[in-house]
Design a protein around this motif. Structure first.
Motif, mmCIF file in Angstrom:
data_model
loop_
_atom_site.group_PDB
_atom_site.id
_atom_site.type_symbol
_atom_site.label_atom_id
_atom_site.label_comp_id
_atom_site.label_asym_id
_atom_site.label_seq_id
_atom_site.Cartn_x
_atom_site.Cartn_y
_atom_site.Cartn_z
ATOM 1 N N VAL A 68 0.849 -1.185 0.000
ATOM 2 C CA VAL A 68 0.000 0.000 0.000
ATOM 3 C C VAL A 68 0.887 1.238 0.000
ATOM 4 N N HIS A 69 0.712 2.092 -1.014
ATOM 5 C CA HIS A 69 1.541 3.293 -1.149
ATOM 6 C C HIS A 69 0.869 4.543 -0.593
ATOM 7 N N ILE A 107 -5.818 -11.057 3.990
ATOM 8 C CA ILE A 107 -4.787 -10.271 3.314
ATOM 9 C C ILE A 107 -4.171 -9.304 4.311
ATOM 10 N N ASP A 108 -2.849 -9.357 4.468
ATOM 11 C CA ASP A 108 -2.138 -8.388 5.284
ATOM 12 C C ASP A 108 -1.803 -7.160 4.447
ATOM 13 N N LEU A 109 -1.374 -6.108 5.107
ATOM 14 C CA LEU A 109 -1.044 -4.852 4.433
ATOM 15 C C LEU A 109 0.401 -4.471 4.729
ATOM 16 N N ALA A 150 1.958 5.176 8.060
ATOM 17 C CA ALA A 150 1.701 4.105 9.014
ATOM 18 C C ALA A 150 0.295 4.222 9.590
ATOM 19 N N ARG A 151 -0.147 5.445 9.862
ATOM 20 C CA ARG A 151 -1.493 5.645 10.407
ATOM 21 C C ARG A 151 -2.542 5.165 9.415
ATOM 22 N N THR A 152 -2.335 5.457 8.135
ATOM 23 C CA THR A 152 -3.283 5.030 7.096
ATOM 24 C C THR A 152 -3.391 3.508 7.034
ATOM 25 N N VAL A 153 -2.254 2.842 6.954
ATOM 26 C CA VAL A 153 -2.263 1.382 6.803
ATOM 27 C C VAL A 153 -2.729 0.711 8.093
#
Length: 313
Positions: free
Chosen positions: A251-252, A281-283, A300-303
């Protein structure tokens, strides 16, 4: 299937290793979100060009492995000790001491390393990519595996993220010093080398590896990696999951809601032979280039938020 919920694959511009480790710990552990699993805490990576590459070489030096030196095209095998490697060996020793002091016995500590094929394609030996010389490549790959295992033992790492992004290039057409000098390795051979490497690194029952190969092949499930990192959620990924493999999506950016919705929507479109109660599914938080502490915290907060939404739904 082994689950990690999420983890980081990024580099920050911290100049101090202690501050970098503390910031990574805050981003990963000191949070309120319930993601269902204890996510791995990534050991800080160097922001120097080729950071993971020379850090991996420094681990190999621990068992008499290759010394590297920089040149105009990147890195090459050196016949003896170099200033470049002295600096990275010092960094590795400092990092080992800091981890032992600040977080002894930390659960799911993750070390990022470069896989043997990407190392062999990116480092020169006698003017050509190392993997063009099969005997030398084999010796270096074995030394790297043993050195990484020893480093992971020293810091207490339980997860190894193997970066093998040049594997598709190796199995199709890798160019050497000129466009007329090429090589291609059979997939089965490439996977066998990867399996031997992961077996070395994860010797014993308490260490796992995740593999980021830049491809989704059914054969990659035979490498011994507990999870495969994927770029997109395609039908090939669905087939790998249906075969019993665990996957993690790179995830970008975006928002937590967008990421979680994408996973859930894609999961519902797939049809599996076996019943699966929730999206397996992990991120992976993937940073583009070297990030500031603020940008790293935001990603990091987003993911992390997306992993929480997936766990709740």
């Amino acid at each position: 299937m082994t689950r990690y919920a999420w983890w980081e694959d990024l580099v920050t511009d911290h100049r101090d290793l202690r501050a970098a480790l503390a910031a990574a710990s805050r981003r990963t552990r000191d949070v309120d979100e319930d993601v269902g699993e204890l996510p791995p805490l990534s050991v800080p990576r160097s922001a120097v060009d080729g950071g993971p590459l020379v850090e991996t070489a420094a681990m190999g030096v621990l068992v008499g492995g290759p010394y590297l030196r920089s040149h105009s095209r990147g890195w090459e095998i050196a016949p003896g000790k170099t200033l470049d490697m002295r600096a990275f060996l010092g960094r590795q020793h400092e990092l080992t001491d800091i981890i032992a002091e600040t977080m002894p016995g930390a659960d799911r500590l993750m070390v990022h390393v470069v896989g043997p094929w990407t190392f062999g394609a990116s480092v020169e030996y006698k003017g050509h990519p190392l993997c063009f010389d099969r005997p030398a490549f084999r010796d270096v790959a074995l030394a790297l595996g043993e050195g990484i295992r020893e480093f992971c033992d020293a810091v207490g790492a339980s997860v190894v993220h193997v970066h093998e992004r040049r594997l598709p290039e190796i199995t199709t057409r890798l160019e050497g010093a000129t466009e007329f000098e090429t090589m291609s390795v059979d997939r089965e051979i490439a996977v066998n080398v990867e399996r031997r490497f992961i077996g070395q690194v994860c010797e014993g029952p308490d260490r796992e590896a995740v593999l980021d190969a830049g491809a989704v092949w059914p054969e990659l499930t035979l490498t011994g990696a507990t999870s495969l990192v994927v770029d997109e959620l395609t039908d090939d990924v669905a087939r790998v999951i249906d075969g019993g493999a665990s996957v993690a999506w790179r995830v970008h950016g975006g928002s937590s809601d967008e990421v979680a919705r994408r996973v859930i929507r894609t999961w519902r479109q797939w049809t599996f032979d076996a019943a699966t109660p929730e999206p397996q599914i992990d991120l992976v938080a993937v940073g583009d280039g070297v990030l500031t502490p603020g940008a790293a915290a935001e990603l990091a907060r987003t993911v992390r938020g997306a992993a929480e939404l997936l766990h709740r739904n």
